[in-house]
Design an enzyme around this catalytic site. Structure first.
Site, PDB file in Angstrom:
ATOM      1  N   ASP A 171       3.475  -6.387  -3.263  1.00  0.00           N
ATOM      2  CA  ASP A 171       4.065  -7.495  -4.056  1.00  0.00           C
ATOM      3  C   ASP A 171       5.854  -7.231  -3.824  1.00  0.00           C
ATOM      4  OD1 ASP A 171       1.738  -7.514  -5.649  1.00  0.00           O
ATOM      5  OD2 ASP A 171       2.368  -9.346  -6.052  1.00  0.00           O
ATOM      6  N   LYS A 191      -0.797  -4.412  -6.899  1.00  0.00           N
ATOM      7  CA  LYS A 191      -1.683  -4.487  -8.332  1.00  0.00           C
ATOM      8  C   LYS A 191      -2.052  -3.080  -8.819  1.00  0.00           C
ATOM      9  CE  LYS A 191      -2.863  -7.269  -9.900  1.00  0.00           C
ATOM     10  NZ  LYS A 191      -1.853  -7.632 -10.990  1.00  0.00           N
TER      11      LYS A 191
HETATM   12  O1  MRU Z   1      -1.204 -10.397 -10.349  1.00  0.00           O
HETATM   13  P1  MRU Z   1      -1.507 -10.971  -8.998  1.00  0.00           P
HETATM   14  O2  MRU Z   1      -2.868 -11.498  -8.880  1.00  0.00           O
HETATM   15  O3  MRU Z   1      -0.413 -12.120  -8.699  1.00  0.00           O
HETATM   16  O4  MRU Z   1      -1.153  -9.755  -8.156  1.00  0.00           O
HETATM   17  C1  MRU Z   1      -1.476  -9.831  -6.732  1.00  0.00           C
HETATM   18  C2  MRU Z   1      -1.585  -8.580  -6.024  1.00  0.00           C
HETATM   19  O5  MRU Z   1      -0.973  -7.679  -6.478  1.00  0.00           O
HETATM   20  C3  MRU Z   1      -1.859  -8.465  -4.240  1.00  0.00           C
HETATM   21  O6  MRU Z   1      -2.249  -7.590  -3.836  1.00  0.00           O
HETATM   22  C4  MRU Z   1      -0.335  -9.011  -3.567  1.00  0.00           C
HETATM   23  O7  MRU Z   1       0.430 -10.084  -4.060  1.00  0.00           O
HETATM   24  C5  MRU Z   1      -0.531  -8.917  -2.225  1.00  0.00           C
HETATM   25  S1  MRU Z   1      -1.087 -10.741  -1.867  1.00  0.00           S
HETATM   26  C6  MRU Z   1      -1.143 -11.124  -0.362  1.00  0.00           C
END
Ligand code: MRU
Length: 358
Positions: A241, A252
């Site tokens: 992220d 995550k």
């Molecule tokens: O809370 P989310 O579902 O938006 O979290 C998403 C993640 O952590 C993904 O692993 C990350 O955004 C990479 S997506 C290509």
């Protein structure tokens, strides 16, 4: 043909509502930046690249709304900036959101400064949002192929969260690597963490893999160590992220634990992410803001209460994996290897990138 999970026509943004998967495939139509920000906040769309693309379309919607009114240039730009701030603050951790909004606002500013009519600026915002979307799909295909090239035999991968079509413009980052391995006949198997508490692995990754007939096994997050010890996992591949200049990576919640486990079992820990996920303003992961989500995500399960009324809850949505645990970061330009600080600097400069890439 399969309907894309994000599609746009001037005035209408159509999104697959990911909160309803896998039970129902429902699309929603959004017509204002405020509706788009609410959809991002409520996780109708989630995943770092996907929320960046969605925010870009949110600003494109606002461009048309403002262009339909008779405004002076300053008020027009001010309206776009206010929408940009609202969209950026919908979720704090993924840098792609602010990155896409900045890119859109720069276009508007440049066009207005050169005397563009507001209708023409709105059209330019449409084009820019589409470019952000298309570039992300292309980047994901390259990430998938660069990531697959890291392995010279059929491999068994463990992945976390959802990093596929649904989290990006299409194809995916970590799941793009899985897709490219599968296409090349080199995916022995993929284990999918269910990813508590929102279950992006169980609800979304499993749904995508099943739809594409890629064989997988769903496991509870707490099973990862056991599977590394006993079931022949060759590598952990995850998304990101926000990546700081030293390689510290927010992803995550649960990702950091997997990195420690991978180290303990001598397994490669690979991060797959586009350049839009790097934050050049951040020296290390210490400065990454971790989103704290609603306690209800922890105290209810499938609509039923799963913890006593009054339970004290913590619900950080992300954690930060220190760079020292990361074996490589796969981008659309190639794979970065430690020392990550210099490899990332070279990539962000663009200059000596060829040397830093695998
Ligand atoms: O809370 P989310 O579902 O938006 O979290 C998403 C993640 O952590 C993904 O692993 C990350 O955004 C990479 S997506 C290509």
């Amino acid at each position: 043909m399969r309907e894309p999970h994000i599609s746009y026509q001037p005035g209408v943004l159509r999104l697959l509502d990911q909160t309803q998967l896998p039970a129902a495939t429902v699309f929603v139509e959004l017509r204002s930046w405020a509706e788009v920000a609410a959809a991002i906040r409520r996780l109708l769309v989630r995943g770092a690249p996907a929320i960046g693309i969605t925010a870009a379309y949110g600003l494109a919607l606002e461009g048309h709304t403002l262009a339909a009114r008779t405004l002076d240039d300053a008020t027009f730009i001010q309206g776009l900036r206010r929408a940009g701030e609202g969209l950026t603050s919908a979720r704090p951790t993924a840098v792609n959101l602010g990155w896409a909004v900045t890119r859109m606002l720069d276009v508007a500013q440049t066009q207005v400064a050169s005397g563009g009519a507001h209708g023409a600026v709105a059209d330019a915002l449409d084009a820019q949002a589409r470019a952000i979307h298309e570039e992300d799909v292309a980047a994901c295909h390259r990430i998938g192929d660069h990531g697959a090239a890291l392995f010279d035999k059929a491999v068994c991968i463990l992945t976390h969260c959802n990093t596929g079509d649904l989290a990006t413009g299409g194809y995916g980052t970590a799941l793009g690597v899985v897709r490219s391995l599968w296409r090349d006949g080199r995916l022995a198997h993929v284990y999918v963490d269910e990813t508590r508490p929102v279950l992006q692995g169980a609800r979304l990754t499993a749904w995508e893999l099943q739809r594409d007939a890629i064989p997988y096994t769903l496991i509870a997050d707490g099973m990862a160590a056991h599977f590394m010890q006993r079931r022949g996992i060759d590598a952990v591949v995850v998304g990101a992220d926000r990546i700081a200049r030293n390689g510290d990576t927010a992803n995550k919640i649960g990702t950091y634990g997997l990195a420690v486990l991978a180290r303990a079992h001598g397994l490669p820990f690979i991060v797959a992410a586009p350049r839009s996920t790097f934050d050049p303003a951040l020296e290390s992961g210490a400065g990454i803001v971790i989103e704290e989500r609603d306690a209800a995500e922890m105290t209810t399960f499938a609509g039923a209460r799963s913890a006593p009324v009054g339970a004290t809850v913590a619900n950080p949505a992300f954690d930060v994996t220190p760079a020292e645990f990361i074996t490589s970061i796969v981008t659309e330009s190639g794979s970065l290897k430690p020392p990550l600080t210099s490899a990332i600097a070279a990539m962000l400069d663009g200059a000596s990138y060829a040397k830093a890439a695998r």
